[in-house]
Design an enzyme around this catalytic site. Sequence first.
Site, PDB file in Angstrom:
ATOM      1  N   PHE A 219      -1.101  15.594 -18.795  1.00  0.00           N
ATOM      2  CA  PHE A 219       0.191  15.818 -18.121  1.00  0.00           C
ATOM      3  C   PHE A 219       0.161  17.191 -17.480  1.00  0.00           C
ATOM      4  CE2 PHE A 219       4.523  17.220 -17.584  1.00  0.00           C
ATOM      5  CZ  PHE A 219       5.181  16.081 -17.149  1.00  0.00           C
ATOM      6  N   ASP A 325      -4.788  24.203 -18.218  1.00  0.00           N
ATOM      7  CA  ASP A 325      -3.330  24.122 -18.182  1.00  0.00           C
ATOM      8  C   ASP A 325      -2.794  24.473 -19.575  1.00  0.00           C
ATOM      9  OD1 ASP A 325      -0.680  23.364 -18.270  1.00  0.00           O
ATOM     10  OD2 ASP A 325      -0.968  21.493 -17.164  1.00  0.00           O
ATOM     11  N   LYS A 356       6.706  27.460 -20.114  1.00  0.00           N
ATOM     12  CA  LYS A 356       7.313  27.193 -21.428  1.00  0.00           C
ATOM     13  C   LYS A 356       7.628  28.467 -22.235  1.00  0.00           C
ATOM     14  CE  LYS A 356       6.487  22.437 -21.646  1.00  0.00           C
ATOM     15  NZ  LYS A 356       7.506  21.451 -21.825  1.00  0.00           N
ATOM     16  N   THR A 380       9.292  31.952  -0.999  1.00  0.00           N
ATOM     17  CA  THR A 380      10.293  33.022  -0.877  1.00  0.00           C
ATOM     18  C   THR A 380      10.299  33.951  -2.094  1.00  0.00           C
ATOM     19  OG1 THR A 380      11.703  31.541   0.375  1.00  0.00           O
ATOM     20  CG2 THR A 380      12.760  33.530  -0.497  1.00  0.00           C
TER      21      THR A 380
HETATM   22  C1  PLP Z   1       0.703  20.804 -20.081  1.00  0.00           C
HETATM   23  C2  PLP Z   1       1.853  20.800 -19.138  1.00  0.00           C
HETATM   24  N1  PLP Z   1       1.653  21.112 -17.846  1.00  0.00           N
HETATM   25  C3  PLP Z   1       2.662  21.141 -16.966  1.00  0.00           C
HETATM   26  C4  PLP Z   1       3.944  20.836 -17.337  1.00  0.00           C
HETATM   27  C5  PLP Z   1       5.058  20.865 -16.330  1.00  0.00           C
HETATM   28  O1  PLP Z   1       5.895  21.933 -16.574  1.00  0.00           O
HETATM   29  P1  PLP Z   1       7.393  21.941 -15.980  1.00  0.00           P
HETATM   30  O2  PLP Z   1       8.115  20.822 -16.654  1.00  0.00           O
HETATM   31  O3  PLP Z   1       7.898  23.294 -16.327  1.00  0.00           O
HETATM   32  O4  PLP Z   1       7.277  21.747 -14.515  1.00  0.00           O
HETATM   33  C6  PLP Z   1       4.210  20.500 -18.680  1.00  0.00           C
HETATM   34  C7  PLP Z   1       5.563  20.146 -19.105  1.00  0.00           C
HETATM   35  O5  PLP Z   1       5.787  19.559 -20.128  1.00  0.00           O
HETATM   36  C8  PLP Z   1       3.130  20.485 -19.595  1.00  0.00           C
HETATM   37  O6  PLP Z   1       3.327  20.158 -20.882  1.00  0.00           O
END
Ligand code: PLP
Length: 505
Positions: A219, A325, A356, A380
Amino acid sequence: MLRNALSKASLGRSVSGRLASASGRHAPGGSRRLASQLVEPKQPEVVTDEIPGPQSKAALSRLGLLQDTRAVVFAGDYQKSVGNYIVDADGNYLLDLYCQIASIPVGYNNAALLKAAQSPEMASTLANRPALGMYPSKDWGSTLEQAYMRVKPKGLDMVFTTAHGSDANELAYKAAFMYYAKTRRGGTEGFSAQEMSSVMDNVPPGAPDVAILSFTAGFHGRTFGALSTTRSKAIHKLDIPAFRWPRAPFPQLRYPLDKYSEENAAEESRCLAETERILHDNPMPIAAIVIEPVQSEGGDRHASPRFFQELRSITKQHDVLMIVDEVQTGCGATGTFWAHEQWALETPPDMVTFSKKMQTAGFYHTREMVPDQPYRNFNTWLGDPSRALMTRAIVDEVLERKLVEQTRDTGAYLKSHLEPLAIRYFRVFNSVRGEGTFLAFDCTSAELRTELLHLMRMEGVNMGGSGDVAVRFRPMLTLTKAHVNVFITRFESVLNKLYQKHWPR
Ligand SMILES: Cc1ncc(COP(=O)(O)O)c(C=O)c1O
């Protein structure tokens, strides 16, 4: 409606008594307490028959006229929430092990954060939001140093600030594509006339077919580029146009890891071989891979340090960038500030994205990832300096109070209690896994998970799921063994209830 009507009067007395002492909403002299003087209760307090209770429902029916509230669990009272406890609109005090989808680092109404929020520097920053790429304040460099560079991942000396996690990935992908194109042009950004005209029609060579490789069940967010790399749930992706980018398998490990070490090693080798094959054969060239240290939304799926080390070597061999990530794993929850520190890579990743618990988003990168021309990776605001002041206060708290170390200890303690329970209550859950307090287990069915989460909430513990059957722990870094004891008592009570209902003797 208050929980069972049994002696409404006495319950009313005890509830208000508990609230006064539990929430600390009254100062000793009878005046209302400041948020920074709130005191964490020793135990959860559930005072309604259902959650959401009547006050939550009233707030939601009003909100529902303006926004879709179907995913809402309950309405919070953030003025009363304190430490590890979230308070809802009905005055229920719940031990929060989910923490706004893993994004509260150091407790509700944390005194140091409230102090930072009320500073003159914050007031000026909120009232005068700059376009950071053009008119940063004279202090922006030192804020970046204090908020981000003190905890930077090894080898990554620059930081690009963004709005949220998806945005962090989106902009990291753009940096990867620009770097890829630049290296293919021999290190320059001299664009051809054909590139300049074709790009306005969204076709190659100006808008090239180049991919980011992601992994099954990963994700990475919900903006267009990020969503194309998200592979966790179809419902997130349906009806949205997507890039035709490839997907590699992520290992499906079995737990406990030491029991299945041979099968797991074979599974990881299979995934690595398939990744290598894709990097070699994919018709569309691949600029970067993106991977989570623990696939979080996808169901708390893990891989070993060896897997990530070999993946890093493969990316190096194929001249492909590695983006890690750490949106969900970053900021200490796994027992190291960044989860990927635990892999001991020989060469650091090219980019690490975060959001987060950092309470601001962005990505760390090397100088090489900066495009040759300005204004190319740009918008911006480029982040938000007021949020960065909060990140600075969070990092202060985490380092000063040694919260990463605490998380390591508390997590080990929690895991040591979960493991024997998983054996005893095997009909409900199994596969306890994770590092630090970034732990999870699998329920034996999706229905049972829904029931368990609901019962836990009614016992005063707010938890969340991930993937199809996992329950994930995403507490704050301030969780202690005393909180774990509270959780375990209530968890055992729920497990017994589930056994009595589904498998009566
Ligand atoms: C591993 C990971 N990457 C990206 C995201 C996306 O973050 P956001 O919801 O702040 O756009 C999440 C959100 O849960 C995540 O768990």
